[in-house]
Motif scaffolding. Sequence first.
Motif, PDB file in Angstrom:
ATOM      1  N   PRO A  11     -15.079 -14.429 -68.899  1.00 55.49           N
ATOM      2  CA  PRO A  11     -15.707 -13.095 -68.941  1.00 55.49           C
ATOM      3  C   PRO A  11     -16.898 -13.060 -67.989  1.00 55.49           C
ATOM      4  CG  PRO A  11     -15.404 -13.999 -71.151  1.00 55.49           C
ATOM      5  CD  PRO A  11     -15.160 -15.116 -70.205  1.00 55.49           C
ATOM      6  N   TYR A  12     -17.115 -11.875 -67.398  1.00 54.78           N
ATOM      7  CA  TYR A  12     -18.311 -11.715 -66.573  1.00 54.78           C
ATOM      8  C   TYR A  12     -19.526 -11.916 -67.464  1.00 54.78           C
ATOM      9  CZ  TYR A  12     -15.050  -9.623 -63.229  1.00 54.78           C
ATOM     10  OH  TYR A  12     -13.999  -9.398 -62.373  1.00 54.78           O
ATOM     11  N   GLY A  13     -20.529 -12.546 -66.910  1.00 53.64           N
ATOM     12  CA  GLY A  13     -21.727 -12.839 -67.691  1.00 53.64           C
ATOM     13  C   GLY A  13     -21.761 -14.281 -68.178  1.00 53.64           C
ATOM     14  N   THR A  14     -20.644 -15.014 -68.004  1.00 52.31           N
ATOM     15  CA  THR A  14     -20.623 -16.427 -68.410  1.00 52.31           C
ATOM     16  C   THR A  14     -21.558 -17.218 -67.512  1.00 52.31           C
ATOM     17  OG1 THR A  14     -18.308 -16.215 -69.124  1.00 52.31           O
ATOM     18  CG2 THR A  14     -19.161 -18.448 -68.771  1.00 52.31           C
ATOM     19  N   LYS A  15     -22.324 -18.104 -68.115  1.00 52.99           N
ATOM     20  CA  LYS A  15     -23.317 -18.878 -67.359  1.00 52.99           C
ATOM     21  C   LYS A  15     -22.801 -20.302 -67.119  1.00 52.99           C
ATOM     22  CE  LYS A  15     -27.205 -16.219 -69.170  1.00 52.99           C
ATOM     23  NZ  LYS A  15     -27.367 -15.453 -67.920  1.00 52.99           N
ATOM     24  N   TYR A  16     -23.096 -20.811 -65.905  1.00 51.84           N
ATOM     25  CA  TYR A  16     -22.677 -22.158 -65.517  1.00 51.84           C
ATOM     26  C   TYR A  16     -23.835 -22.890 -64.847  1.00 51.84           C
ATOM     27  CZ  TYR A  16     -17.908 -20.435 -66.209  1.00 51.84           C
ATOM     28  OH  TYR A  16     -16.765 -19.896 -66.756  1.00 51.84           O
ATOM     29  N   LYS A  17     -24.005 -24.146 -65.182  1.00 51.73           N
ATOM     30  CA  LYS A  17     -24.966 -24.976 -64.460  1.00 51.73           C
ATOM     31  C   LYS A  17     -24.400 -25.310 -63.076  1.00 51.73           C
ATOM     32  CE  LYS A  17     -27.139 -27.378 -68.384  1.00 51.73           C
ATOM     33  NZ  LYS A  17     -27.411 -28.712 -68.984  1.00 51.73           N
ATOM     34  N   ILE A  18     -25.291 -25.567 -62.141  1.00 50.43           N
ATOM     35  CA  ILE A  18     -24.850 -25.948 -60.799  1.00 50.43           C
ATOM     36  C   ILE A  18     -24.018 -27.226 -60.858  1.00 50.43           C
ATOM     37  CG2 ILE A  18     -25.698 -26.918 -58.616  1.00 50.43           C
ATOM     38  CD1 ILE A  18     -27.781 -24.739 -58.533  1.00 50.43           C
ATOM     39  N   SER A  19     -24.379 -28.145 -61.725  1.00 50.79           N
ATOM     40  CA  SER A  19     -23.607 -29.381 -61.861  1.00 50.79           C
ATOM     41  C   SER A  19     -22.171 -29.091 -62.287  1.00 50.79           C
ATOM     42  CB  SER A  19     -24.270 -30.320 -62.882  1.00 50.79           C
ATOM     43  OG  SER A  19     -24.370 -29.703 -64.156  1.00 50.79           O
ATOM     44  N   THR A  20     -21.990 -28.067 -63.128  1.00 53.97           N
ATOM     45  CA  THR A  20     -20.645 -27.689 -63.559  1.00 53.97           C
ATOM     46  C   THR A  20     -19.868 -27.055 -62.407  1.00 53.97           C
ATOM     47  OG1 THR A  20     -21.431 -27.307 -65.810  1.00 53.97           O
ATOM     48  CG2 THR A  20     -19.318 -26.307 -65.208  1.00 53.97           C
TER      49      THR A  20
END
Length: 392
Positions: free
Chosen positions: A230-239
């Motif tokens: 879904p739009y709005g999902t957050k991800y770390k740069i490492s991920t």
Amino acid sequence: MKQTFLKVCSLLMAMTLLIGCSDSSSIQNSEPTETTVSTDTTALSTPETTESTTQETETTTKPTSTSTTTTTSTTTSTTTTTTTTTTTTTTSETTTTTASTTVSTTTPEPPQSSKSATQSTEPPQSTLSSSTTTTTVVTTNGAAAAIKKMDKIVNGRSRGSAVLLYSMELDQRLYQHDEEWMILGASLIKLPYVYYCCQQIDNGVKSADEVMTYTQSFYHGGAGVIRKSPYGTKYKISTLIDYALRYSDNVAYDMLVYAFGIDGFNHMVKDWGFGVRISQYTRFPQVNAVFMKYAMHKMYLQRNQSTIWQTAWTALNESTGNFARAEIDENANVAIKYGLVETSYHEVIFVDGAHPYILVILTATKNYTKDQTFVKNVVNCAEEIVAATFGS
């Protein structure tokens, strides 16, 4: 009177004979003799020429020549003879211009020109071209049969391909075919770009724990898993780094490019000695086998430098969507990055077995047709070449 006349006549005749003899002697000896001897010793001059994988030598030689002029002058006289000899010698002059190159040792080096079949080289990039010319760089008696087999596999393919097999242990190429061929690399570019991201993180430019939000503007079809989120999902740069290599995730790559930029990456690649570039509109550029081998080699050397490098390397170890992994010894540490677009399918493979090597396979395709059989045959034959080279 008559007697006197006869005496005069006899005297004149005697004088005439005497003068005739004198003139004859003068004709034979009075003219100066000039002799010129020119000896061209070009054939005797041996210019020093160096031929090797890492040097191109252009030698210009001015040949040694000796010119001898001898002049002998003899004046009509019974007592005086003058002889003059003049000798002029010009020595040879050799001018040698040498263009030197570099051969990689521990750290991979930028591409250089190839001249020999006995040492590793990094040829410069060329324009789009494909041929059936195969160059084998290291040949041992044991590997000859395997190399001949690889030639048959590669040259028997109707569509374009490039193969580069590089021994980490020998720091030399064991096999190469069209390694300079520039072709659309598809997702292969994610490998060197993630290298750049890890470098920037190590330099403190950004944090691996920084969070980015997936929005509609980042949507990108094709490979990956983020596009399904879904739009709005957050991800770390490492991920994002992990996904870009593990799943060849297009959205992860786009988000990384947004975060880390374009100019710094292009500058890094230029420093490596390559002309590969990305832009806002061309994030999937053409590459060749030499560039991809270099990028994988660089990533391997950094794999344990910090946590973020370990994250990237683990993702390559566990990457999906490739054919090579199933063909290689399951006990080996294998890192793979593949790339697929309508006209191309590629795999860049690192095998950390008994004798570590890097194998790059680039192929032209049609309508996303993956030539699975070709890739598997090349991988298996590469294993044979490595084993035969080291007698194992």
